[in-house]
Write a protein that holds these residues in place. Structure first.
Motif, mmCIF file in Angstrom:
data_model
loop_
_atom_site.group_PDB
_atom_site.id
_atom_site.type_symbol
_atom_site.label_atom_id
_atom_site.label_comp_id
_atom_site.label_asym_id
_atom_site.label_seq_id
_atom_site.Cartn_x
_atom_site.Cartn_y
_atom_site.Cartn_z
ATOM 1 N N ASN A 40 -25.083 15.677 -3.555
ATOM 2 C CA ASN A 40 -26.062 14.931 -4.342
ATOM 3 C C ASN A 40 -25.470 13.626 -4.876
ATOM 4 N N ARG A 41 -24.219 13.675 -5.294
ATOM 5 C CA ARG A 41 -23.567 12.444 -5.776
ATOM 6 C C ARG A 41 -23.472 11.420 -4.653
ATOM 7 N N GLN A 42 -23.136 11.883 -3.459
ATOM 8 C CA GLN A 42 -23.022 10.966 -2.331
ATOM 9 C C GLN A 42 -24.375 10.353 -1.957
ATOM 10 N N LEU A 43 -25.435 11.132 -2.094
ATOM 11 C CA LEU A 43 -26.760 10.630 -1.763
ATOM 12 C C LEU A 43 -27.183 9.482 -2.664
ATOM 13 N N LEU A 44 -26.592 9.418 -3.866
ATOM 14 C CA LEU A 44 -26.943 8.391 -4.837
ATOM 15 C C LEU A 44 -25.907 7.280 -4.909
ATOM 16 N N SER A 45 -25.036 7.233 -3.904
ATOM 17 C CA SER A 45 -24.017 6.192 -3.838
ATOM 18 C C SER A 45 -24.411 5.198 -2.738
ATOM 19 N N PHE A 46 -24.513 3.923 -3.097
ATOM 20 C CA PHE A 46 -24.978 2.919 -2.157
ATOM 21 C C PHE A 46 -23.875 1.896 -1.876
ATOM 22 N N PRO A 47 -23.935 1.232 -0.735
ATOM 23 C CA PRO A 47 -22.922 0.224 -0.410
ATOM 24 C C PRO A 47 -22.905 -0.891 -1.455
ATOM 25 N N PHE A 85 -25.763 -3.588 -2.122
ATOM 26 C CA PHE A 85 -27.051 -3.123 -1.626
ATOM 27 C C PHE A 85 -28.015 -2.980 -2.796
ATOM 28 N N LYS A 86 -29.135 -3.658 -2.712
ATOM 29 C CA LYS A 86 -30.098 -3.689 -3.809
ATOM 30 C C LYS A 86 -31.260 -2.745 -3.495
ATOM 31 N N HIS A 90 -37.494 9.232 1.275
ATOM 32 C CA HIS A 90 -36.565 8.111 1.092
ATOM 33 C C HIS A 90 -35.203 8.368 1.760
ATOM 34 N N LEU A 91 -35.255 8.736 3.042
ATOM 35 C CA LEU A 91 -34.014 8.948 3.788
ATOM 36 C C LEU A 91 -33.499 7.652 4.408
ATOM 37 N N VAL A 92 -34.323 6.621 4.439
ATOM 38 C CA VAL A 92 -33.890 5.285 4.849
ATOM 39 C C VAL A 92 -34.332 4.320 3.753
ATOM 40 N N LEU A 93 -33.367 3.608 3.172
ATOM 41 C CA LEU A 93 -33.647 2.690 2.072
ATOM 42 C C LEU A 93 -33.634 1.246 2.586
ATOM 43 N N HIS A 94 -34.427 0.403 1.960
ATOM 44 C CA HIS A 94 -34.537 -1.002 2.338
ATOM 45 C C HIS A 94 -34.004 -1.862 1.198
ATOM 46 N N ASP A 95 -33.045 -2.722 1.508
ATOM 47 C CA ASP A 95 -32.550 -3.656 0.491
ATOM 48 C C ASP A 95 -33.710 -4.538 0.036
ATOM 49 N N GLY A 146 -33.781 -6.812 3.070
ATOM 50 C CA GLY A 146 -34.464 -5.947 4.022
ATOM 51 C C GLY A 146 -33.520 -5.090 4.842
ATOM 52 N N ALA A 147 -32.217 -5.174 4.593
ATOM 53 C CA ALA A 147 -31.235 -4.364 5.322
ATOM 54 C C ALA A 147 -31.507 -2.879 5.089
ATOM 55 N N LEU A 148 -31.183 -2.069 6.091
ATOM 56 C CA LEU A 148 -31.451 -0.636 6.029
ATOM 57 C C LEU A 148 -30.180 0.143 5.729
ATOM 58 N N TYR A 149 -30.364 1.236 5.010
ATOM 59 C CA TYR A 149 -29.229 2.118 4.698
ATOM 60 C C TYR A 149 -29.740 3.548 4.575
ATOM 61 N N SER A 150 -29.064 4.470 5.256
ATOM 62 C CA SER A 150 -29.383 5.895 5.129
ATOM 63 C C SER A 150 -28.188 6.614 4.520
ATOM 64 N N PRO A 151 -28.357 7.221 3.352
ATOM 65 C CA PRO A 151 -27.234 7.928 2.723
ATOM 66 C C PRO A 151 -26.654 9.031 3.607
ATOM 67 N N LEU A 152 -27.476 9.648 4.443
ATOM 68 C CA LEU A 152 -26.975 10.738 5.288
ATOM 69 C C LEU A 152 -26.072 10.232 6.411
ATOM 70 N N HIS A 153 -26.048 8.917 6.633
ATOM 71 C CA HIS A 153 -25.140 8.367 7.638
ATOM 72 C C HIS A 153 -23.727 8.188 7.088
ATOM 73 N N GLN A 154 -23.584 8.228 5.774
ATOM 74 C CA GLN A 154 -22.268 8.039 5.151
ATOM 75 C C GLN A 154 -21.774 9.317 4.476
ATOM 76 N N LEU A 155 -22.340 10.424 4.841
ATOM 77 C CA LEU A 155 -22.027 11.706 4.205
ATOM 78 C C LEU A 155 -20.628 12.177 4.585
ATOM 79 N N GLU A 156 -19.832 12.508 3.574
ATOM 80 C CA GLU A 156 -18.487 13.034 3.833
ATOM 81 C C GLU A 156 -18.585 14.378 4.549
ATOM 82 N N ASP A 157 -17.666 14.594 5.474
ATOM 83 C CA ASP A 157 -17.544 15.857 6.207
ATOM 84 C C ASP A 157 -18.710 16.124 7.151
#
Length: 961
Positions: free
Chosen positions: A563-570, A573-574, A632-637, A641-652
């Motif tokens: 859950n902590r990782q899901l709320l961590s953004f690059p 990233f706005k 909200h599995l894909v976020l838009h800056d 307008g850049a895209l970011y998915s928290p599940l793409h940066q998930l540890e392990d």
């Protein structure tokens, strides 16, 4: 200097060095004997006289071309003529084996239409009106004849609708080239003839050996088989590991035998056991032994390895297909994408479109007639679905069942639909097999270069009726008068090769005898019961033993870390400010005293599944955000307008995650996801309808593939179908996911159907389903997902519920049931209505409700009779069991549930129904009517004002005995 002298020097300026010597030698032969040189050289020397004696003279440019208005006007008109030949040449092409089609558009190929004479064109240099004209094309008249010959022969081209300049230039150059594709060498021509012999002999043998039995023969379009041979060879040469094919039943047996390598004797054995032809309709036949129920022989698929020497170059797969024409298309496209993706690393899966190619074989009536074709073409270039281009072949016999073209489509060609998607189209006469191979080579080269679709319209005829029992002369007497007297393509091609001294008559007779002998030997083996197994796989053994379900709970500490990782953004990233506040509320939902909502439970389940090493693919309309702005599995800056998915940066994470917004299409997308899942069973694939009843538009995929594929074809799928469902007063089209339809299709444990009431249940069910990926016991899962319950606190669950336990098919109402022996009324329900009942119970706090209990049926199919029986045995005073639902009586689960409840109910307990009466429409379009009905259902179900009396039928008749 005169204009003509100027033109003369311009013509000879093309020749210098060895070319000038060659043309001078030709001129000497011409002066001695004009007939000794080719016709275009005779015309060249007649018009322009002798070539110059030196290279310098030949290369010296002549005076400028005349610039008078009349000459310029003629040059422009000549350019239009050449352009029109490219655009309209197909209308005058020799592409119909049974005779030319009259068309008024052929006038656009006539110089007179452009007020041009032969002399006008002779006076124009070819290079002025035809860019990159071949060297031997010198004048405008030469250009006109060469172009007309190119565009009106047995292969015709439609490219003008392709808007990409590079592609259009390539396509035109390929059409106009004399050397690309290269002409067939003698060995290739003999091989092609041999294949046509096999194709025809196979059909002829079946026709005379199994008289009157249906096979949906390929005769009239025999060239399809060598065309597929060529596609296989080209794809394997270009590095494809998989060639995935889909086709309807016409010609399917021939393709199974000659492309997929299904042994003749196996095919013969299936005919040998077919039923009496008089007792079954057109498509009827007994099941052949595949799956649990089987399917007719001309619906079955197969796969085989394509070898070169000892090396497997590629694997061929022909998809199983029902009689619902064209619905296999998206399934095959899904096969191809699954074969091309690498799902072993976190992030989006890697895509290599060279690894697999899709080949779709269409019918000429079905291609423009079935909407699934347009839906499938539309997804071809979309991010989540593109797979590097499909080669399409329309097997065009110019007739439907009995329907002629003018009754089956509003377009000139069967292929015209493809123009809207800028797909290049080649029409080819099925009686010219070499032109057919040339078309395939162009298609393969285009797909390999541009990674886009290509369509070949193979124009032939149908030698018999719709099936071999049908008499086509009743409805097409003129056409079949021609067919009777028309030689087969093998005979036409054999005569051509004999005439051109490529093959001798005795060699031809030997080839025919050998092909017939192979068939006869196979038939004898079949009669003796000694069929070859071959290398073609047509079925897979099913394992149906019950297995212990894998644990689905995830330790709380691991969930909190996710859950902590899901709320961590690059950095930088706005996140959209409103969404940022919504997401930040999730930060503490796993702490003591807090509860996880539906969307977060889903995301946590996905994350844990990825960490377990199972790749995930989710698609649907608005799937990235969620229809109800919950995922909200894909976020838009918000700024870039850049895209970011928290599940793409998930540890392990040990596998890929892809979530794709689909087009506004259900049948093609659901079929695609099914195909993807069947080909990549280790992947957790989910499809979400925007609203549950939108899946109605994919009913064929549900009926013919997802629910029955395992029984018919031993085809395993673990696909999850998410259908938002629940009555909130939104009207008929946004209420019901049509639960009754899935329950009606439920049998033989073909899938799981669930209607859930809590986030924890959803979490555990997703985890359980993912654990079945790639297993023999895998089967689809249909979930009636919530709408209003997404944010209802009564459906939220504590973190501990996710960290312990497992999915429960039956859930007791937590506010009731403390004294089982006192229970006289048992309410059984499923889904959102259970939450409505709970809200009413909370309002009635303080009343003695010991006589009442509520059980939530979370899993409807397979029916949890054993779990229900445990509760029923504890209710020793039970007098009645009431099934309560929101849906009308003729919809929802009641028809399915009633006999099952009665089967396990105590003998002294009545089984009753409470809900809406039978209706033709799923829900009311008026919010106040909905609210009134919903309130009445809840009140009757709980019967809070009566401690003892049984429910009494209401004026609406909603209670039944």
């Amino acid at each position: 200097m005169s204009a003509k002298e100027s033109y003369n020097e311009s013509v000879w300026s093309k020749y210098y060095g060895p070319n000038l010597g060659y043309i001078q030698e030709k001129y000497e032969h011409f002066t001695e004997n004009p007939s000794s040189v080719e016709a275009h050289y005779r015309e060249l020397f007649t018009i322009y006289g002798s070539p110059p004696l030196t290279s310098e003279a030949a290369r010296t440019p002549g005076p400028a071309l005349p610039t008078d208005t009349d000459w310029l006007r003629k040059a422009v008109r000549a350019s239009k003529l050449i352009a029109s030949i490219r655009i309209f040449g197909h209308l005058a092409a020799d592409i119909n084996p049974l005779g030319q089609d009259p068309t008024s558009m052929a006038k656009w190929l006539d110089p007179e239409t452009y007020e041009l004479t032969r002399e006008d064109l002779l006076a124009l240099p070819a290079s002025l009106i035809w860019e990159n004209a071949p060297q031997d094309v010198l004048t405008g008249w030469d250009a006109y004849h060469r172009m007309r010959q190119t565009y009106t022969k047995t292969i015709a081209y439609e490219f003008s609708h392709v808007h990409d300049e590079q592609e259009l230039r390539w396509l035109n150059s390929q059409a106009e080239s004399a050397t690309s594709p290269a002409p067939l060498i003698p060995a290739e021509r003999k091989g092609l003839l041999g294949r046509l012999i096999q194709v025809e002999q196979f059909e002829t043998f079946l026709h005379k050996t199994f008289v009157g039995q249906k096979r949906f023969s390929l005769e009239g379009n025999d060239a399809l088989v060598p065309m597929l041979d060529e596609i296989v060879r080209a794809a394997a040469h270009d590095g494809a590991e998989h060639i995935l094919m889909g086709m309807a039943h016409r010609g399917r047996l021939n393709v199974l035998a000659h492309i997929l390598g299904k042994p003749y004797d196996i095919i013969f054995s299936e005919f040998h056991h077919s039923p009496n032809k008089e007792l079954f309709p057109s498509e009827g036949s007994m099941g052949i032994n595949y799956g649990w129920t089987g399917d007719v022989k001309y619906h079955l698929g197969a796969d085989r390895a394509f070898h070169e020497g000892e090396t497997v170059r590629a694997r061929l797969t022909l998809a199983n297909n029902p009689s619902h024409l064209e619905f296999v298309n998206p399934v095959v496209e899904g096969f191809a994408r699954a074969a091309q993706e690498d799902r072993r690393a976190p992030g989006l899966p890697g895509l290599d479109t060279n690894k697999a190619i899709a080949v779709l074989i269409h019918g000429d009536a079905a291609f423009p007639g079935e909407g699934i074709v347009a839906e499938t073409l539309n997804i071809g270039k979309l991010q989540g679905y593109q797979n590097g281009g499909t080669i399409h072949i329309i097997v065009n016999n110019r007739i439907g069942f009995t329907t002629e073209s003018e009754d089956s489509r509003s377009t000139h060609y069967a292929s015209d639909l493809a123009k809207g998607y800028e797909i290049p189209i080649v029409h080819v006469n099925a009686d010219d097999p070499e032109a057919c191979i040339a078309a395939v080579r162009m298609a393969s080269a285009y797909r390999n270069l541009f990674k886009k679709d290509f369509l070949i319209d193979l124009v032939g005829y149908r030698r018999h009726g719709h099936n071999e029992m049908d008499d086509p002369e009743m409805t097409q007497p003129i056409v079949y008068g021609k067919v009777k007297n028309h030689p087969t393509v093998f005979r036409i091609y054999a005569e051509r090769l004999e005439r051109e001294k490529v093959i001798a008559q005795d060699e031809l007779a030997k080839m025919i005898a050998e092909a017939d002998n192979v068939l006869q030997q196979a038939y004898e083996r079949m009669k003796e019961g000694k069929q070859k197994n071959g290398e073609t796989k047509t079925s897979v053994a099913l394992q149906t033993d019950e297995e212990t379900p894998a644990p689905t709970a995830v330790p709380l500490g691991r969930l909190q870390s996710i859950n902590r990782q899901l709320l961590s953004f690059p950095e930088g990233f706005k996140v959209y400010p409103k969404l940022q506040r919504i997401l930040q509320r999730r930060k503490d939902l796993l702490n003591d005293g807090e509860k996880v909502d539906w969307a977060l439970a889903e995301t946590l389940a996905f994350a844990a599944i990825l960490q377990d090493g199972t790749p995930i693919r989710l698609s649907g309309q608005d799937a990235q955000r969620g229809t109800f702005s919950q995922r909200h599995l894909v976020l838009h800056d918000s700024e870039t307008g850049a895209l970011y998915s928290p599940l793409h940066q998930l540890e392990d994470a040990k596998a890929s995650f892809g979530v794709y917004n689909s087009p506004l299409s259900e049948a093609s997308v659901l079929g695609y996801e099914y195909g993807y899942n069947v080909f990549a069973p280790e992947t957790f694939v989910l499809w979400e309808a925007q609203y549950g009843d939108f899946a109605n538009a994919a009913q064929v995929i549900l009926d013919q593939f997802i629910s029955a594929g395992r029984a018919k074809w031993t085809q395993r799928s673990n696909l999850v179908i998410l259908l938002p469902h629940g009555y909130e007063g939104q009207g008929p089209e946004h209420s019901s996911g049509r639960l009754e339809r899935y329950l009606q299709l439920s049998a033989e444990e073909n899938w799981t159907v669930a209607n859930l009431t809590s986030a924890a249940q959803y979490f555990h069910l997703l985890r359980r389903q993912a654990s079945l990926c790639g297993q023999a016991d895998a089967r689809p899962l249909v979930i009636m997902t919530p709408k209003s319950l997404l944010r209802n606190p009564r459906s939220a669950s504590s973190g501990l519920e996710l960290a312990s336990g497992q999915f429960q098919p039956v859930l007791p109402e937590p506010l009731l049931g403390q004294t089982p022996g006192a229970v006289t009324r048992l309410v059984v329900c499923s889904g959102k209505i259970a939450i409505d009942l709970q809200a009413e119970l909370e309002a009635a706090a303080g009343q003695d409700l010991s006589r009442l209990h509520i059980l939530r049926l979370e899993q409807l199919y397979p029916f949890p009779a054993r779990e229900l029986a445990v509760y029923l045995n504890a209710f020793t005073s039970l007098q009645e069991i009431v099934w309560v639902q929101e849906e009308p009586k003729n919809m929802g689960a009641w028809s399915y549930i009633e006999p099952r409840l009665r089967a396990i109910a105590p003998s002294n307990a009545a089984v009753r129904y409470i809900g809406r009466p039978e209706r033709s429409s799923p829900a009311s379009g008026y919010a106040d009517v909905h609210t009134f009905e919903q309130r009445r259902i809840v009140t009757e179900a709980l019967n809070l004002n009566s401690q003892t009396k049984a429910a009494v039928p209401s004026p609406s008749g909603t209670v039944s005995r």
